[in-house]
Motif scaffolding. Structure first.
Motif, PDB file in Angstrom:
ATOM      1  N   LEU A 222       0.826  -1.213   0.000  1.00 14.26           N
ATOM      2  CA  LEU A 222       0.000   0.000   0.000  1.00 14.26           C
ATOM      3  C   LEU A 222       0.857   1.259   0.000  1.00 14.26           C
ATOM      4  CD1 LEU A 222      -2.721  -1.232   2.483  1.00 14.26           C
ATOM      5  CD2 LEU A 222      -3.121  -0.577   0.101  1.00 14.26           C
ATOM      6  N   GLN A 223       1.995   1.207   0.680  1.00 12.03           N
ATOM      7  CA  GLN A 223       2.896   2.357   0.651  1.00 12.03           C
ATOM      8  C   GLN A 223       3.421   2.595  -0.762  1.00 12.03           C
ATOM      9  OE1 GLN A 223       6.579   2.081   2.920  1.00 12.03           O
ATOM     10  NE2 GLN A 223       6.486   4.274   3.376  1.00 12.03           N
ATOM     11  N   LYS A 224       3.757   1.527  -1.468  1.00 17.69           N
ATOM     12  CA  LYS A 224       4.222   1.648  -2.852  1.00 17.69           C
ATOM     13  C   LYS A 224       3.118   2.224  -3.747  1.00 17.69           C
ATOM     14  CE  LYS A 224       7.744  -2.000  -2.895  1.00 17.69           C
ATOM     15  NZ  LYS A 224       8.804  -1.244  -3.591  1.00 17.69           N
ATOM     16  N   LEU A 225       1.895   1.757  -3.560  1.00 14.71           N
ATOM     17  CA  LEU A 225       0.778   2.277  -4.335  1.00 14.71           C
ATOM     18  C   LEU A 225       0.561   3.752  -4.013  1.00 14.71           C
ATOM     19  CD1 LEU A 225      -1.666   1.994  -6.210  1.00 14.71           C
ATOM     20  CD2 LEU A 225      -2.981   1.152  -4.235  1.00 14.71           C
ATOM     21  N   GLY A 226       0.634   4.097  -2.742  1.00 15.50           N
ATOM     22  CA  GLY A 226       0.478   5.489  -2.351  1.00 15.50           C
ATOM     23  C   GLY A 226       1.487   6.390  -3.042  1.00 15.50           C
ATOM     24  N   LYS A 227       2.725   5.947  -3.101  1.00 11.55           N
ATOM     25  CA  LYS A 227       3.764   6.750  -3.744  1.00 11.55           C
ATOM     26  C   LYS A 227       3.455   6.950  -5.228  1.00 11.55           C
ATOM     27  CE  LYS A 227       7.652   5.898  -0.640  1.00 11.55           C
ATOM     28  NZ  LYS A 227       9.034   5.407  -0.502  1.00 11.55           N
ATOM     29  N   LYS A 228       2.950   5.917  -5.881  1.00 11.06           N
ATOM     30  CA  LYS A 228       2.581   6.033  -7.292  1.00 11.06           C
ATOM     31  C   LYS A 228       1.478   7.065  -7.487  1.00 11.06           C
ATOM     32  CE  LYS A 228       3.683   1.216  -8.499  1.00 11.06           C
ATOM     33  NZ  LYS A 228       3.082  -0.083  -8.909  1.00 11.06           N
ATOM     34  N   LYS A 229       0.595   7.163  -6.498  1.00  9.91           N
ATOM     35  CA  LYS A 229      -0.545   8.081  -6.608  1.00  9.91           C
ATOM     36  C   LYS A 229      -0.257   9.455  -6.017  1.00  9.91           C
ATOM     37  CE  LYS A 229      -4.750   6.328  -6.209  1.00  9.91           C
ATOM     38  NZ  LYS A 229      -5.267   6.146  -7.567  1.00  9.91           N
ATOM     39  N   GLY A 230       0.970   9.641  -5.511  1.00 10.21           N
ATOM     40  CA  GLY A 230       1.368  10.948  -5.012  1.00 10.21           C
ATOM     41  C   GLY A 230       1.125  11.178  -3.541  1.00 10.21           C
ATOM     42  N   TYR A 231       1.156  10.110  -2.749  1.00 16.34           N
ATOM     43  CA  TYR A 231       0.907  10.206  -1.312  1.00 16.34           C
ATOM     44  C   TYR A 231       2.097   9.652  -0.524  1.00 16.34           C
ATOM     45  CZ  TYR A 231      -3.999  11.060  -2.443  1.00 16.34           C
ATOM     46  OH  TYR A 231      -5.160  11.599  -2.929  1.00 16.34           O
ATOM     47  N   ARG A 232       2.252  10.137   0.687  1.00 17.72           N
ATOM     48  CA  ARG A 232       3.270   9.597   1.589  1.00 17.72           C
ATOM     49  C   ARG A 232       2.598   9.011   2.836  1.00 17.72           C
ATOM     50  NH1 ARG A 232       3.014  15.005   2.462  1.00 17.72           N
ATOM     51  NH2 ARG A 232       3.025  15.742   4.626  1.00 17.72           N
ATOM     52  N   LEU A 233       3.189   7.963   3.370  1.00 20.42           N
ATOM     53  CA  LEU A 233       2.712   7.332   4.592  1.00 20.42           C
ATOM     54  C   LEU A 233       3.175   8.163   5.778  1.00 20.42           C
ATOM     55  CD1 LEU A 233       1.504   4.799   6.073  1.00 20.42           C
ATOM     56  CD2 LEU A 233       3.822   3.865   6.031  1.00 20.42           C
ATOM     57  N   ILE A 234       2.228   8.572   6.647  1.00 22.50           N
ATOM     58  CA  ILE A 234       2.621   9.389   7.788  1.00 22.50           C
ATOM     59  C   ILE A 234       2.291   8.734   9.134  1.00 22.50           C
ATOM     60  CG2 ILE A 234       2.534  11.549   6.500  1.00 22.50           C
ATOM     61  CD1 ILE A 234      -0.191  11.048   8.989  1.00 22.50           C
ATOM     62  N   GLY A 235       1.651   7.571   9.113  1.00 22.67           N
ATOM     63  CA  GLY A 235       1.365   6.898  10.369  1.00 22.67           C
ATOM     64  C   GLY A 235       0.331   5.807  10.226  1.00 22.67           C
ATOM     65  N   ALA A 236      -0.075   5.286  11.363  1.00 22.40           N
ATOM     66  CA  ALA A 236      -1.076   4.214  11.413  1.00 22.40           C
ATOM     67  C   ALA A 236      -1.771   4.277  12.758  1.00 22.40           C
ATOM     68  CB  ALA A 236      -0.408   2.851  11.239  1.00 22.40           C
ATOM     69  N   ASN A 237      -2.846   3.501  12.902  1.00 23.43           N
ATOM     70  CA  ASN A 237      -3.401   3.334  14.241  1.00 23.43           C
ATOM     71  C   ASN A 237      -2.443   2.473  15.053  1.00 23.43           C
ATOM     72  OD1 ASN A 237      -3.861   0.818  13.135  1.00 23.43           O
ATOM     73  ND2 ASN A 237      -5.991   0.693  13.743  1.00 23.43           N
ATOM     74  N   GLU A 238      -2.689   2.322  16.340  1.00 18.18           N
ATOM     75  CA  GLU A 238      -1.745   1.632  17.214  1.00 18.18           C
ATOM     76  C   GLU A 238      -1.463   0.211  16.748  1.00 18.18           C
ATOM     77  OE1 GLU A 238       0.092   2.608  19.859  1.00 18.18           O
ATOM     78  OE2 GLU A 238      -0.567   4.656  19.431  1.00 18.18           O
ATOM     79  N   TYR A 239      -2.474  -0.476  16.212  1.00 14.80           N
ATOM     80  CA  TYR A 239      -2.313  -1.868  15.810  1.00 14.80           C
ATOM     81  C   TYR A 239      -1.667  -2.035  14.440  1.00 14.80           C
ATOM     82  CZ  TYR A 239      -5.413  -2.968  19.745  1.00 14.80           C
ATOM     83  OH  TYR A 239      -5.972  -3.095  20.982  1.00 14.80           O
ATOM     84  N   GLY A 240      -1.522  -0.938  13.709  1.00 17.15           N
ATOM     85  CA  GLY A 240      -0.855  -0.995  12.412  1.00 17.15           C
ATOM     86  C   GLY A 240      -1.713  -1.477  11.271  1.00 17.15           C
ATOM     87  N   ASN A 241      -3.021  -1.670  11.493  1.00 22.04           N
ATOM     88  CA  ASN A 241      -3.853  -2.214  10.422  1.00 22.04           C
ATOM     89  C   ASN A 241      -4.652  -1.160   9.668  1.00 22.04           C
ATOM     90  OD1 ASN A 241      -5.444  -1.773  12.702  1.00 22.04           O
ATOM     91  ND2 ASN A 241      -6.788  -3.505  12.316  1.00 22.04           N
ATOM     92  N   ASN A 242      -4.573   0.095  10.081  1.00 21.43           N
ATOM     93  CA  ASN A 242      -5.150   1.206   9.323  1.00 21.43           C
ATOM     94  C   ASN A 242      -4.056   2.234   9.073  1.00 21.43           C
ATOM     95  OD1 ASN A 242      -7.791   0.398   8.884  1.00 21.43           O
ATOM     96  ND2 ASN A 242      -8.548   1.277  10.786  1.00 21.43           N
ATOM     97  N   LEU A 243      -3.715   2.450   7.814  1.00 21.95           N
ATOM     98  CA  LEU A 243      -2.611   3.335   7.454  1.00 21.95           C
ATOM     99  C   LEU A 243      -3.127   4.706   7.048  1.00 21.95           C
ATOM    100  CD1 LEU A 243      -0.460   0.895   5.266  1.00 21.95           C
ATOM    101  CD2 LEU A 243      -0.348   1.284   7.744  1.00 21.95           C
ATOM    102  N   PHE A 244      -2.380   5.743   7.416  1.00 21.77           N
ATOM    103  CA  PHE A 244      -2.721   7.133   7.096  1.00 21.77           C
ATOM    104  C   PHE A 244      -1.771   7.650   6.023  1.00 21.77           C
ATOM    105  CE2 PHE A 244      -4.483   6.460  11.216  1.00 21.77           C
ATOM    106  CZ  PHE A 244      -5.455   7.409  11.458  1.00 21.77           C
TER     107      PHE A 244
END
Length: 287
Positions: A222-244
Motif C-alpha cells: 500500500l505504501q508503494k501504491l500510495g507513492k505512485k498516486k502521489g501520497y506519503r505514509l505518515i502513520g497508522a493506528n496503534e495496531y498498524g492495520n489502518n494506514l494514514f
C-alpha cells in the motif's frame, strides 16, 4: 451472545441512547478546544508526535483523534469525505467529522441493513436541521467505483477518503480516479508483515475475514501504491492495520513520511506475522 439480527435491531432503535456520551456537547467542545491547541502548537513549533494523538469517539480504534490532529494542521477545507465500506456510517472513521464538525459526505456499504440503520441515525443527528450525509447501498468493485462516486455527486478534490472493504482495498484505491482526497486511511493486512504482497483481485470477494487471513494487501504494498498516486505514509493506528496517507506537498514538515516498519511495532501486529505460514501456499502478487 446476541444474534446479529438482535444487534441490528438494537442499533436501529437505540443507537443514540447507547452513544449519548459521544454525542454530548462536552465531547464536541473538548475537540474544538483541542483543534485550537494544535493550531497554537503548530505556530510555536511544539506539535506532539502523530502517534501520541489518537483517541476514539466513533471510530473502531483511535483514528478519530489522529484525524482531528491532521485536519487541525491542514485545515478542514471543503469538509467533504467519502467512506467506502462504511458499515452503518456510525462505527466509522468519518462519523466524528460528520457529527461534531458538520462535514458532508458519502457512506457506501454493501449491507442494506447497515445503510438503513445509518440513515435513521443521521435523520436527527446532530439535529433534525443539519445537512445530512448521503448513503449508498452498493457492492464496490474496481470497475464501478468511479461511476458510483460520480453518479452520487462526488468528483474532484475532497478532504478525506476512508477505505475499509475487507478484501479488495488495494485494487479499489488503485482504480480510483474521480476524487482527489488530501488524506486517505486504508486497511492493510498485518499478517503479511514486511513483505510486498497483494492478494489478487477477486471481483465477488465475500470472504470470512474473521477466520481467513488470505485477503488484502501488506502495508509495504500500500505504501508503494500510495507513492505512485502521489501520497506519503505518515502513520497508522496503534495496531498498524489502518494506514494514514497524505497528499505530497501538504504539511510535509509537520507530518513527515515514515517507514512501514514504524507502523508494525505493536504486539497485535507482530504476533500475527506467524499466521502467514497458514496461507503462504496461496497465490500473491508483488506490488
Amino acid at each position: 451472545m446476541l444474534k446479529k439480527s438482535t444487534i441490528l435491531f438494537l442499533k436501529k432503535y437505540f443507537y443514540k441512547l447507547k452513544l449519548s456520551s459521544q454525542l454530548s456537547a462536552s465531547t464536541q467542545i473538548q475537540q474544538v478546544q483541542l483543534t485550537h491547541y494544535y493550531k497554537e502548537c503548530q505556530r510555536n513549533n511544539t506539535l506532539p508526535k502523530f502517534n501520541e494523538t489518537g483517541f476514539k469517539v466513533f471510530s473502531q480504534f483511535e483514528e478519530d483523534g489522529k484525524l482531528l490532529y491532521i485536519f487541525s494542521i491542514l485545515g478542514m477545507g471543503n469538509k467533504t469525505f467519502v467512506d467506502l465500506g462504511s458499515n452503518d456510517g456510525v462505527n466509522s472513521n468519518c462519523a466524528n467529522l460528520a457529527v461534531h464538525f458538520f462535514w458532508k459526505g458519502l457512506f457506501v456499504d454493501g449491507d442494506k441493513r447497515l445503510i438503513e440503520i445509518g440513515k435513521r441515525f443521521y435523520k436527527k443527528t446532530p439535529d433534525a436541521w443539519s445537512y445530512k450525509p448521503k448513503f449508498l447501498n452498493a457492492f464496490i468493485t474496481k470497475d464501478n467505483i468511479n461511476s458510483l462516486l460520480k453518479n452520487n455527486g462526488f468528483e474532484g478534490e475532497i478532504e478525506f477518503l476512508s477505505i475499509d472493504i475487507d478484501g479488495n482495498d488495494y485494487w479499489i484505491w488503485e482504480a480510483l480516479e474521480v476524487i482527489l482526497p488530501k488524506v486517505v486511511i486504508i486497511e492493510c493486512q498485518v499478517v503479511f508483515g514486511l513483505q510486498n504482497l497483494v492478494v489478487p483481485y477477486q471481483k465477488d470477494f465475500k470472504g470470512d475475514v474473521e477466520n481467513n487471513n488470505y485477503y488484502g494487501a501488506s502495508g509495504l504494498a500500500l505504501q508503494k501504491l500510495g507513492k505512485k498516486k502521489g501520497y506519503r505514509l505518515i502513520g497508522a493506528n496503534e495496531y498498524g492495520n489502518n494506514l494514514f496517507f497524505i497528499k505530497n506537498g501538504l504539511a510535509e514538515k509537520e507530518l513527515p513520511e515514515i517507514t512501514i516498519e514504524e507502523t508494525l511495532g505493536h504486539s497485535f501486529a507482530t504476533e500475527k506475522f506467524k499466521l502467514f505460514e497458514t496461507i503462504k501456499h496461496n497465490s500473491f502478487i508483488e506490488a
